[in-house]
Design a protein around this motif. Structure first.
Motif, PDB file in Angstrom:
ATOM      1  N   GLU A  57       0.835  -1.207   0.000  1.00 57.97           N
ATOM      2  CA  GLU A  57       0.000   0.000   0.000  1.00 57.97           C
ATOM      3  C   GLU A  57       0.866   1.252   0.000  1.00 57.97           C
ATOM      4  O   GLU A  57       0.538   2.241  -0.661  1.00 57.97           O
ATOM      5  CB  GLU A  57      -0.911  -0.017   1.232  1.00 57.97           C
ATOM      6  CG  GLU A  57      -1.989  -1.087   1.162  1.00 57.97           C
ATOM      7  CD  GLU A  57      -2.745  -1.224   2.467  1.00 57.97           C
ATOM      8  OE1 GLU A  57      -3.989  -1.265   2.424  1.00 57.97           O
ATOM      9  OE2 GLU A  57      -2.097  -1.280   3.528  1.00 57.97           O
ATOM     10  N   ALA A  58       1.954   1.219   0.742  1.00 62.68           N
ATOM     11  CA  ALA A  58       2.839   2.378   0.801  1.00 62.68           C
ATOM     12  C   ALA A  58       3.486   2.639  -0.553  1.00 62.68           C
ATOM     13  O   ALA A  58       3.545   3.781  -1.021  1.00 62.68           O
ATOM     14  CB  ALA A  58       3.903   2.159   1.867  1.00 62.68           C
ATOM     15  N   VAL A  59       3.975   1.590  -1.199  1.00 64.29           N
ATOM     16  CA  VAL A  59       4.599   1.739  -2.512  1.00 64.29           C
ATOM     17  C   VAL A  59       3.570   2.206  -3.541  1.00 64.29           C
ATOM     18  O   VAL A  59       3.865   3.061  -4.385  1.00 64.29           O
ATOM     19  CB  VAL A  59       5.245   0.408  -2.951  1.00 64.29           C
ATOM     20  CG1 VAL A  59       5.680   0.471  -4.415  1.00 64.29           C
ATOM     21  CG2 VAL A  59       6.447   0.085  -2.067  1.00 64.29           C
ATOM     22  N   HIS A  60       2.354   1.650  -3.447  1.00 66.46           N
ATOM     23  CA  HIS A  60       1.291   2.057  -4.379  1.00 66.46           C
ATOM     24  C   HIS A  60       0.975   3.541  -4.221  1.00 66.46           C
ATOM     25  O   HIS A  60       0.823   4.269  -5.222  1.00 66.46           O
ATOM     26  CB  HIS A  60       0.034   1.224  -4.126  1.00 66.46           C
ATOM     27  CG  HIS A  60      -1.148   1.644  -4.959  1.00 66.46           C
ATOM     28  ND1 HIS A  60      -1.282   1.303  -6.278  1.00 66.46           N
ATOM     29  CD2 HIS A  60      -2.244   2.409  -4.640  1.00 66.46           C
ATOM     30  CE1 HIS A  60      -2.407   1.819  -6.760  1.00 66.46           C
ATOM     31  NE2 HIS A  60      -3.002   2.489  -5.786  1.00 66.46           N
ATOM     32  N   ARG A  61       0.889   4.016  -2.975  1.00 63.96           N
ATOM     33  CA  ARG A  61       0.581   5.439  -2.762  1.00 63.96           C
ATOM     34  C   ARG A  61       1.696   6.313  -3.299  1.00 63.96           C
ATOM     35  O   ARG A  61       1.437   7.378  -3.879  1.00 63.96           O
ATOM     36  CB  ARG A  61       0.371   5.712  -1.267  1.00 63.96           C
ATOM     37  CG  ARG A  61       0.122   7.188  -0.985  1.00 63.96           C
ATOM     38  CD  ARG A  61      -0.453   7.437   0.368  1.00 63.96           C
ATOM     39  NE  ARG A  61      -0.673   8.860   0.585  1.00 63.96           N
ATOM     40  CZ  ARG A  61      -1.271   9.384   1.650  1.00 63.96           C
ATOM     41  NH1 ARG A  61      -1.728   8.582   2.604  1.00 63.96           N
ATOM     42  NH2 ARG A  61      -1.425  10.688   1.774  1.00 63.96           N
ATOM     43  N   TRP A  62       2.933   5.879  -3.108  1.00 62.24           N
ATOM     44  CA  TRP A  62       4.067   6.657  -3.621  1.00 62.24           C
ATOM     45  C   TRP A  62       4.049   6.716  -5.139  1.00 62.24           C
ATOM     46  O   TRP A  62       4.237   7.775  -5.744  1.00 62.24           O
ATOM     47  CB  TRP A  62       5.369   6.032  -3.124  1.00 62.24           C
ATOM     48  CG  TRP A  62       6.602   6.656  -3.681  1.00 62.24           C
ATOM     49  CD1 TRP A  62       7.070   7.922  -3.449  1.00 62.24           C
ATOM     50  CD2 TRP A  62       7.547   6.059  -4.585  1.00 62.24           C
ATOM     51  NE1 TRP A  62       8.239   8.140  -4.142  1.00 62.24           N
ATOM     52  CE2 TRP A  62       8.555   7.012  -4.837  1.00 62.24           C
ATOM     53  CE3 TRP A  62       7.637   4.805  -5.174  1.00 62.24           C
ATOM     54  CZ2 TRP A  62       9.633   6.746  -5.681  1.00 62.24           C
ATOM     55  CZ3 TRP A  62       8.712   4.530  -6.009  1.00 62.24           C
ATOM     56  CH2 TRP A  62       9.692   5.497  -6.245  1.00 62.24           C
ATOM     57  N   LEU A  63       3.808   5.567  -5.788  1.00 63.82           N
ATOM     58  CA  LEU A  63       3.814   5.508  -7.251  1.00 63.82           C
ATOM     59  C   LEU A  63       2.688   6.323  -7.869  1.00 63.82           C
ATOM     60  O   LEU A  63       2.843   6.892  -8.944  1.00 63.82           O
ATOM     61  CB  LEU A  63       3.702   4.052  -7.719  1.00 63.82           C
ATOM     62  CG  LEU A  63       4.957   3.186  -7.606  1.00 63.82           C
ATOM     63  CD1 LEU A  63       4.630   1.745  -7.953  1.00 63.82           C
ATOM     64  CD2 LEU A  63       6.066   3.714  -8.500  1.00 63.82           C
ATOM     65  N   THR A  64       1.544   6.371  -7.207  1.00 64.68           N
ATOM     66  CA  THR A  64       0.397   7.108  -7.757  1.00 64.68           C
ATOM     67  C   THR A  64       0.355   8.544  -7.257  1.00 64.68           C
ATOM     68  O   THR A  64      -0.528   9.307  -7.650  1.00 64.68           O
ATOM     69  CB  THR A  64      -0.923   6.408  -7.374  1.00 64.68           C
ATOM     70  OG1 THR A  64      -0.998   6.266  -5.938  1.00 64.68           O
ATOM     71  CG2 THR A  64      -1.010   5.040  -8.021  1.00 64.68           C
ATOM     72  N   GLY A  65       1.309   8.914  -6.411  1.00 63.75           N
ATOM     73  CA  GLY A  65       1.369  10.276  -5.898  1.00 63.75           C
ATOM     74  C   GLY A  65       2.630  10.988  -6.304  1.00 63.75           C
ATOM     75  O   GLY A  65       2.780  11.400  -7.454  1.00 63.75           O
ATOM     76  N   VAL A 126       9.844   5.593   0.646  1.00 59.71           N
ATOM     77  CA  VAL A 126       8.501   5.213   1.085  1.00 59.71           C
ATOM     78  C   VAL A 126       8.406   5.261   2.609  1.00 59.71           C
ATOM     79  O   VAL A 126       7.415   5.741   3.176  1.00 59.71           O
ATOM     80  CB  VAL A 126       8.156   3.809   0.552  1.00 59.71           C
ATOM     81  CG1 VAL A 126       6.953   3.238   1.279  1.00 59.71           C
ATOM     82  CG2 VAL A 126       7.885   3.859  -0.948  1.00 59.71           C
ATOM     83  N   GLY A 127       9.453   4.774   3.291  1.00 66.31           N
ATOM     84  CA  GLY A 127       9.446   4.799   4.744  1.00 66.31           C
ATOM     85  C   GLY A 127       9.419   6.213   5.301  1.00 66.31           C
ATOM     86  O   GLY A 127       8.720   6.502   6.282  1.00 66.31           O
ATOM     87  N   LYS A 128      10.165   7.109   4.695  1.00 65.50           N
ATOM     88  CA  LYS A 128      10.197   8.497   5.156  1.00 65.50           C
ATOM     89  C   LYS A 128       8.847   9.186   4.936  1.00 65.50           C
ATOM     90  O   LYS A 128       8.363   9.935   5.796  1.00 65.50           O
ATOM     91  CB  LYS A 128      11.314   9.259   4.434  1.00 65.50           C
ATOM     92  CG  LYS A 128      12.721   8.852   4.872  1.00 65.50           C
ATOM     93  CD  LYS A 128      13.778   9.674   4.160  1.00 65.50           C
ATOM     94  CE  LYS A 128      15.175   9.301   4.626  1.00 65.50           C
ATOM     95  NZ  LYS A 128      15.387   9.577   6.058  1.00 65.50           N
ATOM     96  N   LEU A 129       8.240   8.935   3.775  1.00 66.15           N
ATOM     97  CA  LEU A 129       6.938   9.538   3.497  1.00 66.15           C
ATOM     98  C   LEU A 129       5.869   9.012   4.453  1.00 66.15           C
ATOM     99  O   LEU A 129       5.016   9.773   4.931  1.00 66.15           O
ATOM    100  CB  LEU A 129       6.525   9.260   2.051  1.00 66.15           C
ATOM    101  CG  LEU A 129       7.298  10.002   0.962  1.00 66.15           C
ATOM    102  CD1 LEU A 129       6.904   9.488  -0.413  1.00 66.15           C
ATOM    103  CD2 LEU A 129       7.052  11.503   1.049  1.00 66.15           C
ATOM    104  N   ALA A 130       5.898   7.714   4.720  1.00 60.61           N
ATOM    105  CA  ALA A 130       4.906   7.107   5.611  1.00 60.61           C
ATOM    106  C   ALA A 130       4.967   7.717   7.007  1.00 60.61           C
ATOM    107  O   ALA A 130       3.944   7.842   7.692  1.00 60.61           O
ATOM    108  CB  ALA A 130       5.128   5.598   5.683  1.00 60.61           C
ATOM    109  N   PHE A 131       6.146   8.144   7.421  1.00 64.00           N
ATOM    110  CA  PHE A 131       6.316   8.742   8.744  1.00 64.00           C
ATOM    111  C   PHE A 131       6.074  10.254   8.727  1.00 64.00           C
ATOM    112  O   PHE A 131       5.299  10.782   9.524  1.00 64.00           O
ATOM    113  CB  PHE A 131       7.725   8.440   9.267  1.00 64.00           C
ATOM    114  CG  PHE A 131       8.094   9.193  10.513  1.00 64.00           C
ATOM    115  CD1 PHE A 131       7.450   8.932  11.716  1.00 64.00           C
ATOM    116  CD2 PHE A 131       9.079  10.172  10.481  1.00 64.00           C
ATOM    117  CE1 PHE A 131       7.773   9.642  12.869  1.00 64.00           C
ATOM    118  CE2 PHE A 131       9.421  10.877  11.621  1.00 64.00           C
ATOM    119  CZ  PHE A 131       8.764  10.612  12.821  1.00 64.00           C
TER     120      PHE A 131
END
Length: 323
Positions: A57-65, A126-131
């Protein structure tokens, strides 16, 4: 129905707080797993518990954002596909462990350090964005993803003779792409975005650049707008370039090396890092110097040889004392 067929995949639809949650995945089994996770997340939210997110889900949000706005988006899609065997079914909290597995698998497979690091960089981002932005986790797990040391910069440039050999081996459209790449320093994505209206008063105006800043490129002798390979697609260019470099006996050459070749020719012929910076569109002269400053050595020596020979003999000696 929360799960339904959608094109070649399966769509999951749920409603929560008046907002529709919708995701499309490849298989029905994936859709059922996703539905279960989404329902659990809704229940966690209602109960005041922190919802658990997955790496997928995190990778998907990054790729589509964020990543979707990057010129390298297509290339990033290919890189993330290679990560899916590691992230499938894994929780976001497992990111450091997954990064360690990616690193170990890459080393075992004999991949180059740069290749492994590009994959690790995706997980770290992705980890940095999630935080920091999404609030999905309570710790900066991205900072725990370390890159491998020993990555060496690619410093390959072609000679005029090698570029001409490559041109001779290429089909017409790819031959023109090679010429324009070597004489303008355009990135592949920039070259593929050029249209007839991009040419203004004998120059090429690029608007779709890596830095999102437009730049003007004066046309070198022999370059004409009517000869540009309009409509060339990335698969056609990649396929034609691979065939040409094989025929020319240069399997080590990549299309991006034409950009370095152009920058090197500019610095070697003018001795100007500023000219190379403006032509290539580097955001700072520091970036240009990092890649091309070493080429100035011989140019500077040649310049020093042109300085006048002054009568230095005897300078610094004291005057003879009077008798």
């Amino acid at each position: 129905m929360p799960i339904r067929r959608h094109g070649k995949g399966w769509e999951v639809r749920l409603q929560h707080t008046g907002r529709r949650l919708s995701r499309t995945v490849a298989t029905r089994q994936d859709a059922q797993s996703l539905e279960a996770r989404l329902r659990q997340r809704i229940n966690d939210t209602r109960a005041g518990r922190a919802p658990a997110y997955t790496l997928e889900e995190a990778v998907h949000r990054w790729l589509t954002g964020e990543a979707k706005a990057l010129r390298s988006h297509a290339n990033l899609l290919n890189k993330t596909r290679l990560l899916y065997p590691f992230i499938k079914g894994r929780g976001l909290h497992e990111l450091p462990d997954v990064a360690a597995e990616v690193k170990a698998a890459g080393l075992k497979a004999g991949l180059q350090v740069a290749t492994i690091n590009r994959r690790l960089a995706i997980l770290r981002r992705v980890g940095k964005l999630a935080f920091r932005r999404w609030g999905w986790i309570e710790a900066d797990l991205g900072s725990r993803v370390g890159l491998l040391p020993g990555e060496t910069e690619r410093k390959i440039q072609a000679s005029p003779e090698q570029v001409e050999a490559l041109m001779a081996a290429a089909v017409p459209a790819v031959r023109q792409a090679v010429i324009w790449g070597a004489l303008t320093g355009m990135r592949k994505g920039e070259l593929l975005s050029v249209e007839p209206h991009s040419f203004v008063n004998g120059s090429l105006r690029l608007t779709e650049t890596k830095t999102n800043r437009a730049r003007m490129i004066p046309l070198a002798a022999g370059l004409r707008a009517k000869d540009f390979p309009y409509g060339l697609t990335e698969p056609e260019l990649d396929r034609g370039f691979r065939a040409a470099r094989k025929t020319a006996g240069m399997p080590w050459l990549q299309f991006r090396d034409l950009r370095r070749t152009c920058g090197s020719w500019i610095v070697q012929r003018t001795g100007s890092l500023k000219a190379a910076q403006d032509l290539l569109g580097h955001s700072t002269i520091t970036i240009t110097a990092k890649h091309y400053a070493h080429l100035l050595d011989e140019h500077v020596r040649d310049a020093v040889r042109t300085l006048p020979r002054l009568g230095l003999a005897g300078l610094g000696r004291g005057k003879k004392k009077a008798a």
